[in-house]
Design an enzyme around this catalytic site. Sequence first.
Site, mmCIF file in Angstrom:
data_model
loop_
_atom_site.group_PDB
_atom_site.id
_atom_site.type_symbol
_atom_site.label_atom_id
_atom_site.label_comp_id
_atom_site.label_asym_id
_atom_site.label_seq_id
_atom_site.Cartn_x
_atom_site.Cartn_y
_atom_site.Cartn_z
ATOM 1 N NE ARG A 45 -2.642 -3.063 3.953
ATOM 2 C CZ ARG A 45 -3.173 -2.862 2.763
ATOM 3 N NH1 ARG A 45 -4.456 -2.575 2.635
ATOM 4 N NH2 ARG A 45 -2.459 -2.929 1.658
ATOM 5 N NE ARG A 88 4.015 -0.846 8.032
ATOM 6 C CZ ARG A 88 3.369 -1.520 7.074
ATOM 7 N NH1 ARG A 88 2.124 -1.209 6.761
ATOM 8 N NH2 ARG A 88 3.969 -2.495 6.431
ATOM 9 C CG ASP A 238 4.457 0.529 0.193
ATOM 10 O OD1 ASP A 238 4.165 -0.421 -0.544
ATOM 11 O OD2 ASP A 238 3.826 0.821 1.220
HETATM 12 O O1 MRU Z 1 2.424 -3.686 4.399
HETATM 13 P P1 MRU Z 1 1.308 -2.972 3.700
HETATM 14 O O2 MRU Z 1 0.037 -3.756 3.679
HETATM 15 O O3 MRU Z 1 1.120 -1.572 4.207
HETATM 16 O O4 MRU Z 1 1.806 -2.865 2.190
HETATM 17 C C1 MRU Z 1 0.955 -2.278 1.246
HETATM 18 C C2 MRU Z 1 1.504 -2.278 -0.125
HETATM 19 O O5 MRU Z 1 2.600 -2.722 -0.388
HETATM 20 C C3 MRU Z 1 0.670 -1.601 -1.171
HETATM 21 O O6 MRU Z 1 0.802 -2.217 -2.406
HETATM 22 C C4 MRU Z 1 1.116 -0.128 -1.295
HETATM 23 O O7 MRU Z 1 1.166 0.470 -0.049
HETATM 24 C C5 MRU Z 1 0.233 0.657 -2.194
HETATM 25 S S1 MRU Z 1 -1.340 0.937 -1.473
HETATM 26 C C6 MRU Z 1 -2.243 1.943 -2.506
#
Ligand code: MRU
Length: 346
Positions: A45, A88, A238
Amino acid sequence: MLPTVEWQDDAIVMIDQRKLPGAEVYVKCQTASEVARAIKTMVIRGAPAIGVSAAMGLALGMKKSKATGTAKFAAEFQKTCELLASTRPTAVNLFWAIDRMRKCFAAAVQAGASVDEIKTRLESEARCIHDEDVAACRAIGRLGGELVPQKARILTHCNAGALATAGYGTALGVIRGAIEQGKQVSVFADETRPFLQGARLTAWELTHDGIDTTVITDNMAGTFMRQGMIDLVVVGADRIAANGDVANKVGTYGVAVLAKEHGIPFYVAAPSSTLDLATASGAGIPIEERPIREVTHVRSTRLTPELAKIRNPAFDVTPARYVTAIITERGVWRAPYEDSLRKAIG
Ligand code: MRU
């Protein structure tokens, strides 16, 4: 450096982030479908890591294709792109990486490459995306590190570290960069309910590197800010819209509002692959709603009564006015973001 995702022979190997910090287990994906499942189920993730693994999964899937003619091979490629794109919705790095692989494919076809040659090109493009991500994180670390005072207590939310990228990290890259520049840094890691990326992953990788880390529950951030114990906040992203609105792990918005109230700088660190200038503002960013079991249970223990309704949006949007600066591998960008982010894309 911690291996997040890598090629091993004819497989993509990733550390299972659902099992950390209790166990260091590696998952070996032999097909594109297995990579897609790993992304969907959070084996891997973090926006950049999702993009990198999708590119690798695409190259792996096509490498194993039995198609001999270009038309059949192209149809399979299209299906594999769609499969990976359905995993996702929020992290734009996923769509950025797939798009880049599509362009690589189209250029190879245009050049009259054979199926075997296309396979080779796709694999080298995926490897390139992986290596570029590590380089981008290191540049973010160098640039962001300069914004950190000589002595700093830094709050971060979620995990934007080596585990969330191909290596080194974005927000945690800034922390690593500051330390490499000789700064004295300690970190407050929000636990990040419900998936606990902060408590489990950020704390694991920072303590692994010997970095002073204190885990707090999400609702403690305001208390520590009010006590003057936080000098700056740095988080990942993201997706960043053209106006500088930032989608990141749910809870980021609250941290940003608190930071503004207390006069604490709030930095966002992300590679250019997280910039989505085709989306005008945060209102246009799709927010993933994840299974309610993440909220109702911790491991196998139920926390909530059966009759309670549950929501689980995985991300929120922080309006640009709360963002002190956005750090990418190409520079440090400030408001007005409509102008600066256009330059950031180059
Ligand atoms: O649901 P996730 O664990 O994929 O969410 C990750 C995040 O929100 C991070 O802060 C984001 O992807 C930046 S990672 C460098």
